[in-house]
Write a protein that holds these residues in place. Sequence first.
Motif, PDB file in Angstrom:
ATOM      1  N   GLY A   1       8.109  51.533  58.841  1.00  0.00           N
ATOM      2  CA  GLY A   1       7.149  52.155  59.756  1.00  0.00           C
ATOM      3  C   GLY A   1       7.711  53.418  60.391  1.00  0.00           C
ATOM      4  O   GLY A   1       7.027  54.435  60.499  1.00  0.00           O
ATOM      5  N   LEU A   2       8.964  53.352  60.781  1.00  0.00           N
ATOM      6  CA  LEU A   2       9.607  54.514  61.395  1.00  0.00           C
ATOM      7  C   LEU A   2       9.738  55.651  60.392  1.00  0.00           C
ATOM      8  O   LEU A   2       9.515  56.816  60.710  1.00  0.00           O
ATOM      9  CB  LEU A   2      10.984  54.133  61.949  1.00  0.00           C
ATOM     10  CG  LEU A   2      10.979  53.127  63.107  1.00  0.00           C
ATOM     11  CD1 LEU A   2      12.393  52.695  63.460  1.00  0.00           C
ATOM     12  CD2 LEU A   2      10.278  53.728  64.335  1.00  0.00           C
ATOM     13  N   LYS A   3      10.100  55.284  59.183  1.00  0.00           N
ATOM     14  CA  LYS A   3      10.247  56.271  58.110  1.00  0.00           C
ATOM     15  C   LYS A   3       8.925  56.980  57.833  1.00  0.00           C
ATOM     16  O   LYS A   3       8.887  58.178  57.616  1.00  0.00           O
ATOM     17  CB  LYS A   3      10.768  55.569  56.861  1.00  0.00           C
ATOM     18  CG  LYS A   3      11.089  56.484  55.726  1.00  0.00           C
ATOM     19  CD  LYS A   3      12.438  56.195  55.143  1.00  0.00           C
ATOM     20  CE  LYS A   3      13.560  56.651  56.056  1.00  0.00           C
ATOM     21  NZ  LYS A   3      14.886  56.464  55.489  1.00  0.00           N
ATOM     22  N   GLU A   4       7.836  56.209  57.865  1.00  0.00           N
ATOM     23  CA  GLU A   4       6.506  56.807  57.638  1.00  0.00           C
ATOM     24  C   GLU A   4       6.175  57.863  58.689  1.00  0.00           C
ATOM     25  O   GLU A   4       5.536  58.855  58.392  1.00  0.00           O
ATOM     26  CB  GLU A   4       5.421  55.724  57.654  1.00  0.00           C
ATOM     27  CG  GLU A   4       5.146  55.151  56.276  1.00  0.00           C
ATOM     28  CD  GLU A   4       4.358  53.852  56.347  1.00  0.00           C
ATOM     29  OE1 GLU A   4       3.557  53.681  57.296  1.00  0.00           O
ATOM     30  OE2 GLU A   4       4.567  53.003  55.456  1.00  0.00           O
TER      31      GLU A   4
ATOM     32  N   THR B   1      14.456  59.474  61.411  1.00  0.00           N
ATOM     33  CA  THR B   1      15.566  58.905  60.659  1.00  0.00           C
ATOM     34  C   THR B   1      16.254  57.812  61.486  1.00  0.00           C
ATOM     35  O   THR B   1      16.121  57.761  62.697  1.00  0.00           O
ATOM     36  CB  THR B   1      16.611  59.980  60.277  1.00  0.00           C
ATOM     37  OG1 THR B   1      17.059  60.633  61.459  1.00  0.00           O
ATOM     38  CG2 THR B   1      16.015  61.001  59.317  1.00  0.00           C
ATOM     39  N   VAL B   2      16.987  56.966  60.774  1.00  0.00           N
ATOM     40  CA  VAL B   2      17.652  55.838  61.426  1.00  0.00           C
ATOM     41  C   VAL B   2      19.136  55.813  61.032  1.00  0.00           C
ATOM     42  O   VAL B   2      19.479  55.970  59.861  1.00  0.00           O
ATOM     43  CB  VAL B   2      16.986  54.499  61.031  1.00  0.00           C
ATOM     44  CG1 VAL B   2      17.755  53.313  61.594  1.00  0.00           C
ATOM     45  CG2 VAL B   2      15.540  54.462  61.505  1.00  0.00           C
TER      46      VAL B   2
ATOM     47  N   ASP C   1      19.242  56.062  56.990  1.00  0.00           N
ATOM     48  CA  ASP C   1      19.615  57.416  56.593  1.00  0.00           C
ATOM     49  C   ASP C   1      21.076  57.752  56.844  1.00  0.00           C
ATOM     50  O   ASP C   1      21.596  58.700  56.283  1.00  0.00           O
ATOM     51  CB  ASP C   1      18.758  58.420  57.370  1.00  0.00           C
ATOM     52  CG  ASP C   1      17.278  58.151  57.199  1.00  0.00           C
ATOM     53  OD1 ASP C   1      16.715  58.614  56.203  1.00  0.00           O
ATOM     54  OD2 ASP C   1      16.696  57.412  58.034  1.00  0.00           O
ATOM     55  N   CYS C   2      21.718  56.988  57.712  1.00  0.00           N
ATOM     56  CA  CYS C   2      23.019  57.449  58.195  1.00  0.00           C
ATOM     57  C   CYS C   2      23.889  56.284  58.652  1.00  0.00           C
ATOM     58  O   CYS C   2      23.404  55.311  59.215  1.00  0.00           O
ATOM     59  CB  CYS C   2      22.751  58.413  59.354  1.00  0.00           C
ATOM     60  SG  CYS C   2      24.194  59.007  60.205  1.00  0.00           S
TER      61      CYS C   2
ATOM     62  N   LEU D   1      23.753  58.223  51.841  1.00  0.00           N
ATOM     63  CA  LEU D   1      23.499  58.256  53.281  1.00  0.00           C
ATOM     64  C   LEU D   1      24.405  59.309  53.909  1.00  0.00           C
ATOM     65  O   LEU D   1      25.488  59.585  53.388  1.00  0.00           O
ATOM     66  CB  LEU D   1      23.827  56.894  53.911  1.00  0.00           C
ATOM     67  CG  LEU D   1      23.108  55.672  53.344  1.00  0.00           C
ATOM     68  CD1 LEU D   1      23.657  54.396  53.966  1.00  0.00           C
ATOM     69  CD2 LEU D   1      21.609  55.793  53.591  1.00  0.00           C
ATOM     70  N   ASP D   2      23.965  59.886  55.017  1.00  0.00           N
ATOM     71  CA  ASP D   2      24.852  60.751  55.784  1.00  0.00           C
ATOM     72  C   ASP D   2      25.900  59.889  56.454  1.00  0.00           C
ATOM     73  O   ASP D   2      25.665  58.709  56.728  1.00  0.00           O
ATOM     74  CB  ASP D   2      24.070  61.495  56.873  1.00  0.00           C
ATOM     75  CG  ASP D   2      23.290  62.671  56.303  1.00  0.00           C
ATOM     76  OD1 ASP D   2      23.662  63.174  55.217  1.00  0.00           O
ATOM     77  OD2 ASP D   2      22.311  63.087  56.949  1.00  0.00           O
TER      78      ASP D   2
END
Length: 290
Positions: A168-171, A175-176, A197-198, A231-232
């Motif tokens: 949901g957050l990605k939509e 980023t997480v 993402d990281c 991932l970063d």
Amino acid sequence: YEAGKVPERILSYESSMLNARTKRVELENDLYKALEEDQLFLQYQPQLNIQTGEINSMEALVRWNHPIKGWISPADFIPIAEESGLIIPFGRYVLETACKQTVELQKVINKPIKVAVNLSVGQLFQENFIDIIKEVIQETKIPPHQLELEITESMTMNTNYITPILKGLKEIGLTVAIDDFGTGYSSLSYLKDLPIDCLKIDRSFVQKISNKDDQEPLVDMIISMAQHLKLDVVAEGIETIEQLHYLNEKKCDFIQGYYISKPINIEDLSERFNEIEQFALETIQGMKMT
Ligand code: C2E
Ligand code: MG
Ligand code: MG
Ligand code: MG
């Protein structure tokens, strides 16, 4: 022991428990007031891109200046906010303030900057969390890709539960990051399926690097894992140039730590942003020449 007489040891144990409990209730009341009376504020710590020498992101960290007790660490009062349910209004305050101040800051420094906000369990798992994020974005007009949310490994354990939230957050477009990575007990297999993402390497691993020829296998492992998973990777708690050298050689993407800047007030960051970035750039250029 004698009937009717409680040994000293037990008495003092009980009274110290009572004491701790009273103190906690007190602090809980104070925290409630802190929200109402504007005693909370945020500081920001720049994150440096080691490859380019630029500062394009920062982490928001909450501060509480208690009217009598003075500074209280978030590590001490966030658990109290969690237990008392205050974490809901408290978390909202942090999110709103961070987004609002970031939008203001980028007008001053004339370039987009991303802000990372720490979340706690109760906040992430509240029923309408996604709606709250949408509201905050709408209200503050922060571009969603300029907002990162930091969660901890333990919050990702129940993958069935967390995956839809992360999706949901990605939509929405943000980023997480997983904070304090390496300190939890997560298994590696779940990580590749999580929409994150990281990874942020915990400070305790970074601080073991004391010279650039040292080997710090956990740091190496996390960096290479992040690379494989695309991932970063951010290293936190960099205090020395040797640690920076080491992380550069291992191709870490971003660093954050006192060596570049302590967390500072938004006013100071607005004023000193160029100076901090100049210092960072020169450090990186100097390092790449040696
Ligand atoms: P964290 O998210 O891992 O934040 C990094 C902590 O390391 C911060 O401590 C920061 O001041 C400190 N730090 C950064 N660079 C260095 C360095 O070079 N050396 C040393 N010794 N320390 C460094 P802080 O601000 O005391 O925050 C502690 C923890 O409290 C945070 O750890 C985070 O878990 C939590 N926290 C802070 N703000 C918030 C918030 O707004 N919401 C929630 N839920 N948690 C927060
Ligand atoms: Mg953090
Ligand atoms: Mg951390
Ligand atoms: Mg943390």
